[in-house]
Design an enzyme around this catalytic site. Structure first.
Site, PDB file in Angstrom:
ATOM      1  CD1 TRP A   1     -14.280  -7.997  29.355  1.00 12.11           C
ATOM      2  CD2 TRP A   1     -13.325  -5.985  29.384  1.00 12.11           C
ATOM      3  NE1 TRP A   1     -15.266  -7.078  29.634  1.00 12.11           N
ATOM      4  CE2 TRP A   1     -14.717  -5.829  29.662  1.00 12.11           C
ATOM      5  CE3 TRP A   1     -12.535  -4.841  29.359  1.00 12.11           C
ATOM      6  CZ2 TRP A   1     -15.310  -4.594  29.912  1.00 12.11           C
ATOM      7  CZ3 TRP A   1     -13.129  -3.610  29.604  1.00 12.11           C
ATOM      8  CH2 TRP A   1     -14.504  -3.501  29.875  1.00 12.11           C
TER       9      TRP A   1
ATOM     10  CD  GLU B   1     -20.629  -7.127  25.948  1.00 16.76           C
ATOM     11  OE1 GLU B   1     -21.598  -7.396  26.680  1.00 16.76           O
ATOM     12  OE2 GLU B   1     -19.560  -7.754  25.961  1.00 16.76           O
TER      13      GLU B   1
ATOM     14  CD  GLN C   1     -20.026  -3.855  30.090  1.00 15.46           C
ATOM     15  OE1 GLN C   1     -20.841  -4.667  29.695  1.00 15.46           O
ATOM     16  NE2 GLN C   1     -18.865  -4.212  30.593  1.00 15.46           N
TER      17      GLN C   1
HETATM   18  O1  IFM Z   1     -16.997  -9.483  29.960  1.00 14.08           O
HETATM   19  C1  IFM Z   1     -18.299  -9.235  30.353  1.00 14.08           C
HETATM   20  C2  IFM Z   1     -18.884  -8.183  29.437  1.00 14.08           C
HETATM   21  O2  IFM Z   1     -18.165  -6.993  29.539  1.00 14.08           O
HETATM   22  C3  IFM Z   1     -20.332  -7.927  29.772  1.00 14.08           C
HETATM   23  N1  IFM Z   1     -21.085  -9.156  29.737  1.00 14.08           N
HETATM   24  C4  IFM Z   1     -20.560 -10.178  30.633  1.00 14.08           C
HETATM   25  C5  IFM Z   1     -19.118 -10.495  30.319  1.00 14.08           C
HETATM   26  C6  IFM Z   1     -18.581 -11.543  31.324  1.00 14.08           C
HETATM   27  O3  IFM Z   1     -18.583 -11.014  32.607  1.00 14.08           O
END
Ligand code: IFM
Length: 749
Positions: free
Chosen positions: A339, A478, A591
């Site tokens: 994304w 996440e 995040q």
């Molecule tokens: O897409 C991101 C995710 O939001 C957080 N981990 C790394 C991914 C790739 O940058």
């Protein structure tokens, strides 16, 4: 000793420090949207050891990459990855039969510098060799932006002694690549991937000049150019080298002639003219994409670094590829597209380089069949895009990886992180708003929006409480997996369904034939559209109507509070420190999640709700991803929290340029896109989602001026913000109204 500084337009690496080398290679990497190359030292003993798919923890990781050239190696589980291609710029030099390399003799000076303005990597190396002579090498490398299939290298070499036997070899280096070779000629190689059906080719040419006269090479095996001579003290010998590269997909013709044709074009033009064409192409990029920020040198340089990498990695001419999470600068995330592209990068391209934006969205359109299949696989309709996407759009997130303890751990994002589909709708809509590109909307954009709306309406199931719920997801945060009603996902889903309905209305009004064609092709019925309207009205959002505070997901507020300040000195991410289970049970956010929603859809946060949500979630955010700080900067800037915003901007830059940064697996391109957004959409108050282009500047007091150019519905507009002033000049196109701090003005030449 090594030091890396960036001054103005130069990013330098002085010396070679094994602990920092891999990060330097990424930071100073070159790319042109088709080719990417890390800034590895070109001259080494060789063959350079190239570990296949290994994240480098130390030492160097030379890489040449071709966008979209994915191979699925025999790893467990098998996951498509960008395949490294021959190292076209490697050099091997011996003096009296002994290699010239860093490990023997004495390094007198070693400097690499990336000139951001010209996208040219230069190297200067003085070395006292074991034979006693001092060698001086001045190296220049570029990946042509004028002709993306062309790579250019120049070496000026001299010794301070007469009579040394010099042997210089310039190979198209295959060492450690595991390529399935299809054709090999003296000056060209073709290879094929085993799956899923790409072919690549590279053709080289090299000239050695002494006193301006070309020297005949010695006989050499295929793919090598070798010259031998006796040195003359102080004489500069020059090597000019050109490579042509091709990728073909599926059953298209042999790529070798294409690679040769690219090389021959550049050879005909000549090395210097090819470099000049490349520099002219970059000058045009900077004219359209550059941002000048006066008053904060570190931010201005960070922004330039970001814009360089953003421009370097896009290719308006290739709708078959998108941008991986580490751009074309390393193996991180195996080149997969997340994304990141739509939410962090697209706004930059939409505002500055619409043709690049359109190609990136066309890539998603090409992956619609795979997205439909993924939606169907979970019993839904429409399009659920891969969380990690490669060339076909099939889900490429590995189901499991080896965890820190050596045991296999499940990776759930491929299954649950579904907001990607809404993120793509968001980018399509922003592109449509800002470009007015009706050809794109009619050919691809509307279909994307309709299929995404269809997905979310089928995914958000009505329940007994009268609302429609989206259960079993992962939001941007996440740390919390398999949650229900993630506010980001749900509100973005609801918004996407509304845009699906809106685009259909637009097509029916302005392009009824296209509307009819799409309705028939997709089998849309009035009953289904009524269900979309219901979804747009009834998807649960988790917003408390009294306070305007969103609950990040159902049950988040009931989790254990965590005092993040107590861990402020941590040197590892909070989930590593506390463990997965403790973090999952806590109110700690990896995040920007609700803050991300505020960045994308500020209208969902009226009045005091924006500040309320920002403070609540910023205080709970551990910034465990390089994507996080920039969105906090953007929202903080909109809120007038200037110092806080600037400190998030600095943290974003530090991910690639800071002393403790780790870019070994590639630069953090999403953070760099976020940096641009925080400055433009945050401090400048740029809004491209409405009918009218809008700016609402709130610059920090110490910023002298902020200058940039915007593309808006066929116009180019130069903007200069300083203090409370905003000068707008129409550079191209018809006069247009712009909202500046809520007041409409007409911009004309
Ligand atoms: O897409 C991101 C995710 O939001 C957080 N981990 C790394 C991914 C790739 O940058």
């Amino acid at each position: 000793m090594s030091s890396e500084t960036g001054a103005g337009w130069m990013i330098e690496a002085i010396g070679v420090d094994p602990a920092r080398e891999a990060s330097v290679e990424a930071r100073l990497s070159l790319a042109n949207g088709f080719l990417g190359e890390r800034a590895a030292r070109a001259a080494s003993r060789g063959p350079a050891w190239v570990s296949r798919l290994g994240y480098q923890r130390w030492g160097a990781g030379p890489r040449c990459l071709v966008a979209g050239l994915f191979e699925t190696p025999d790893t467990l589980p098998p996951v498509p990855a960008l395949q490294p291609v021959p190292d076209w710029s490697r050099l091997r030099i011996t003096l009296d039969g002994l290699p010239l390399w860093l490990a023997e003799g004495e390094v007198l000076a070693h400097r690499r510098a990336l000139d951001l303005r010209r996208a040219v990597l230069t190297g200067a190396w003085r070395h006292r060799h074991q034979v006693g002579a001092i060698a001086t090498l001045c190296l220049t490398r570029a990946l042509s932006l004028a002709d993306r299939a062309v790579a250019l290298q120049h070496l000026a070499f001299s010794l301070d002694r007469d009579g040394i036997a010099v042997r210089l070899t310039a190979p198209l280096d295959l060492a450690g690549l595991d390529l399935e070779v299809a054709t090999m000629a003296a000056e060209a190689i073709g290879w094929r991937t085993v799956t899923p059906g790409h072919r690549g080719a590279m053709a080289g040419s090299a000239r050695l000049l002494r006193g301006g006269i070309e020297v005949t090479p010695a006989p050499a095996p295929p793919l090598q150019w070798t010259w031998c001579w006796r040195s003359v003290a102080g004489e500069t010998v020059e090597l000019e080298r050109i490579a042509g590269v091709a990728r073909v997909d599926g059953a298209r013709p042999d790529p070798v002639p294409q690679a040769r044709a690219a090389r021959d074009r550049a050879v005909r033009l000549g090395w210097r003219a090819s470099l000049a064409a490349h520099e002219a192409a970059w000058a045009r990029r900077w004219r359209d994409c550059g941002v000048e920020l006066a008053g904060d040198t570190a931010l201005a340089e960070g922004l330039r670094f970001a814009i360089y990498h953003l421009c370097a990695v896009a290719n308006p001419g290739d709708p078959a590829v998108s941008i991986g999470a580490r751009a074309l600068s390393g193996d991180g995330y195996l080149g997969h597209v997340f994304w990141d592209t739509e939410t962090y990068l697209l706004p930059f391209y939409i505002a500055t380089w619409p043709a690049a934006a359109s190609a990136l969205l066309a890539y998603r359109h090409r992956t619609l069949p795979a997205a439909r299949a993924k939606a169907a696989s979970i019993g839904c309709r429409g399009a659920l895009f891969a969380w990690e996407s490669a060339d076909t759009g099939r889900e490429t997130t590995p189901d499991q990886v080896i965890g820190p303890t050596g045991a296999m751990v499940d990776v759930l994002t491929g299954k649950f992180e579904q907001h990607i589909s809404a993120d793509i709708a968001y980018a399509v809509w922003m592109y449509w708003r800002a470009s007015g590109d009706s050809d794109f909307l009619r050919a691809a954009g509307a279909e994307l929006l309709l299929e995404i709306a269809r997905f979310w309406a089928s995914r958000a199931r009505p329940e007994a409480d009268g609302l429609r719920h989206i259960r079993h997801v992962i939001g941007p945060d996440e740390y919390h997996e398999d949650v229900d009603d993630n506010a980001f996902t749900n509100v973005m889903a609801r918004w996407s369904v509304a845009r699906g309905l809106e685009v259909l209305g637009l097509l029916r009004r302005d392009w009824p034939e296209d509307a009819g064609r799409l309705v028939a092709a997709l089998g849309l019925t009035e009953a289904e559209l009524a269900d979309w309207s219901d979804a747009a009205a009834r998807i649960a959002t988790g917003r408390d109507p009294a306070s305007g505070l969103f609950e990040q997901f159902a049950g988040f507020h009931a989790l254990k509070p965590l005092d993040l300040a107590a861990y402020a000195d941590r040197t590892v991410p909070i989930d590593v420190l506390l463990g997965h289970d403790r973090v999952a049970a806590s109110q700690v956010v990896k995040q920007a999640d609700v803050v991300m929603l505020a960045a994308l859809l500020p209208e969902e946060f009226p009045g005091a709700a924006l500040a309320r949500n920002y403070r609540h979630y910023a205080d709970r955010c551990a910034h465990g991803s390089s994507l996080s700080h920039a969105m906090h900067a953007l929202v903080a800037a909109r809120l007038g929290l200037t110092d806080e915003a600037v400190s998030h901007l600095r943290a974003t830059i530090a991910a690639d340029l800071g002393p403790a940064s780790d870019s070994s697996a590639g630069i953090h391109i999403a953070g760099l896109g976020g940096l641009w957004q925080a400055v433009l959409l945050g401090f400048a108050g740029l809004d491209m989602m409405g009918d009218t282009l809008a700016l609402d500047p709130r610059l920090p007091a110490d910023w002298g001026a902020l200058e940039f150019t915007l593309h808006w519905q066929g116009r180019r507009i130069a903007c200069r913000l300083a203090g409370t002033g905003c000068d707008l000049t129409l550079l191209e196109g018809a006069p247009v109204a712009v909202l500046v701090s809520g007041m409409e003005r007409v911009v004309q030449c």
